[in-house]
Design an enzyme around this catalytic site. Sequence first.
Site, PDB file in Angstrom:
ATOM      1  N   HIS A  14      58.427 -37.019 -14.559  1.00 14.10           N
ATOM      2  CA  HIS A  14      57.177 -37.146 -15.416  1.00 14.10           C
ATOM      3  C   HIS A  14      57.340 -36.733 -16.549  1.00 14.10           C
ATOM      4  O   HIS A  14      56.384 -36.868 -17.679  1.00 14.10           O
ATOM      5  CB  HIS A  14      55.943 -36.687 -14.863  1.00 14.10           C
ATOM      6  CG  HIS A  14      55.751 -37.605 -13.448  1.00 14.10           C
ATOM      7  ND1 HIS A  14      55.468 -38.983 -13.667  1.00 14.10           N
ATOM      8  CD2 HIS A  14      55.775 -37.331 -12.109  1.00 14.10           C
ATOM      9  CE1 HIS A  14      55.426 -39.511 -12.365  1.00 14.10           C
ATOM     10  NE2 HIS A  14      55.534 -38.618 -11.405  1.00 14.10           N
ATOM     11  N   HIS A 198      56.526 -34.118  -1.602  1.00 16.06           N
ATOM     12  CA  HIS A 198      55.474 -34.923  -2.069  1.00 16.06           C
ATOM     13  C   HIS A 198      53.958 -34.363  -2.018  1.00 16.06           C
ATOM     14  O   HIS A 198      53.574 -33.944  -0.863  1.00 16.06           O
ATOM     15  CB  HIS A 198      55.465 -36.541  -1.287  1.00 16.06           C
ATOM     16  CG  HIS A 198      54.752 -37.342  -2.109  1.00 16.06           C
ATOM     17  ND1 HIS A 198      53.651 -37.751  -2.467  1.00 16.06           N
ATOM     18  CD2 HIS A 198      55.576 -38.403  -2.870  1.00 16.06           C
ATOM     19  CE1 HIS A 198      53.578 -38.651  -3.453  1.00 16.06           C
ATOM     20  NE2 HIS A 198      54.714 -39.255  -3.758  1.00 16.06           N
TER      21      HIS A 198
HETATM   22  N1  PXP Z   1      60.181 -36.414  -2.719  1.00 16.86           N
HETATM   23  C1  PXP Z   1      60.289 -37.662  -2.972  1.00 16.86           C
HETATM   24  C2  PXP Z   1      61.338 -38.483  -1.836  1.00 16.86           C
HETATM   25  C3  PXP Z   1      59.463 -38.408  -3.788  1.00 16.86           C
HETATM   26  O1  PXP Z   1      59.651 -39.930  -3.817  1.00 16.86           O
HETATM   27  C4  PXP Z   1      58.839 -37.477  -4.518  1.00 16.86           C
HETATM   28  C5  PXP Z   1      58.148 -38.299  -5.839  1.00 16.86           C
HETATM   29  O2  PXP Z   1      58.814 -38.928  -6.576  1.00 16.86           O
HETATM   30  C6  PXP Z   1      58.752 -36.039  -4.476  1.00 16.86           C
HETATM   31  C7  PXP Z   1      59.406 -35.676  -3.461  1.00 16.86           C
HETATM   32  C8  PXP Z   1      58.006 -35.248  -5.242  1.00 16.86           C
HETATM   33  O3  PXP Z   1      56.641 -35.607  -5.269  1.00 16.86           O
HETATM   34  P1  PXP Z   1      55.599 -34.946  -6.207  1.00 16.86           P
HETATM   35  O4  PXP Z   1      55.808 -35.388  -7.391  1.00 16.86           O
HETATM   36  O5  PXP Z   1      54.143 -35.375  -5.566  1.00 16.86           O
HETATM   37  O6  PXP Z   1      55.722 -33.367  -6.197  1.00 16.86           O
END
Ligand code: PXP
Length: 252
Positions: A14, A198
């Site tokens: 991001h 995530h």
């Molecule tokens: N792990 C995986 C496999 C993901 O696809 C993501 C999002 O790109 C993340 C971790 C990180 O999630 P967040 O951005 O919600 O912390």
Amino acid sequence: MNPETLRLGVNIDHVATIRNARGGSHPDPVRAAHLAILAGADGITVHLREDRRHIRDRDIERLKSELFAPINLEMAATDEMVAIALRIRPNAACIVPERREERTTEGGLKLLGVEPRLRRMVGGLADAGIRVSLFVEADRKTLDAAAEVGAAAVELHTGEYCHAVLDDSGARADAELARLQEAAAHASGLGLEVHAGHGLDFTSVGPVAAIPQIVELNIGHFLIGEAVFVGLDEAIGRMRSLMDQARAGQPA
Ligand code: PXP
């Protein structure tokens, strides 16, 4: 890296989202990657999406040549992404489901019925020295299939647990956490390294970090958002110490 400790992979997608909003080169995700490592991240995670909505090919090439820390490439199970991974050779690859219309990775990878194709893909990446994990739901059959196709690791999708924490639904959060705990134990018993990620934030990270079989957390959106207020260094430093405290069994 010591496998006994809990690693933090910082997802810098991001930073690229903000850069791309204006089409220039600022803010530079590679600069963010260097700062993240200095702030206590063990590695950098990036998701090269088919539509290149955030991270682009050139970002990964630069990370590979400029960063002296492990890179984890999140990628869809497509021939295009496999070819890129084989060319760039990240330290690790995490195979994720991907739909163009989704805002973020919704749900885990569906393995059942596509095992032969995944086995070939995992094998090809592993032969190139890339450690492969599969981003999956905390579901026994799926974990069994992940082991069966030869993955070295699984990353458990923590999205449902994090939603329950955000909704302030204690009972649902407890049930989702129990599901993650049980899945982590099951995956570890199958010989899989266990990662999770995530939706994690300062509130939800502790109970997940305390699951003893989990050796890596990948966290992005919350950290980059929080950095707007306190800076990347402080956001990552606080996340790191919450993880370490939880792991050591200390209250946050
Ligand atoms: N792990 C995986 C496999 C993901 O696809 C993501 C999002 O790109 C993340 C971790 C990180 O999630 P967040 O951005 O919600 O912390």
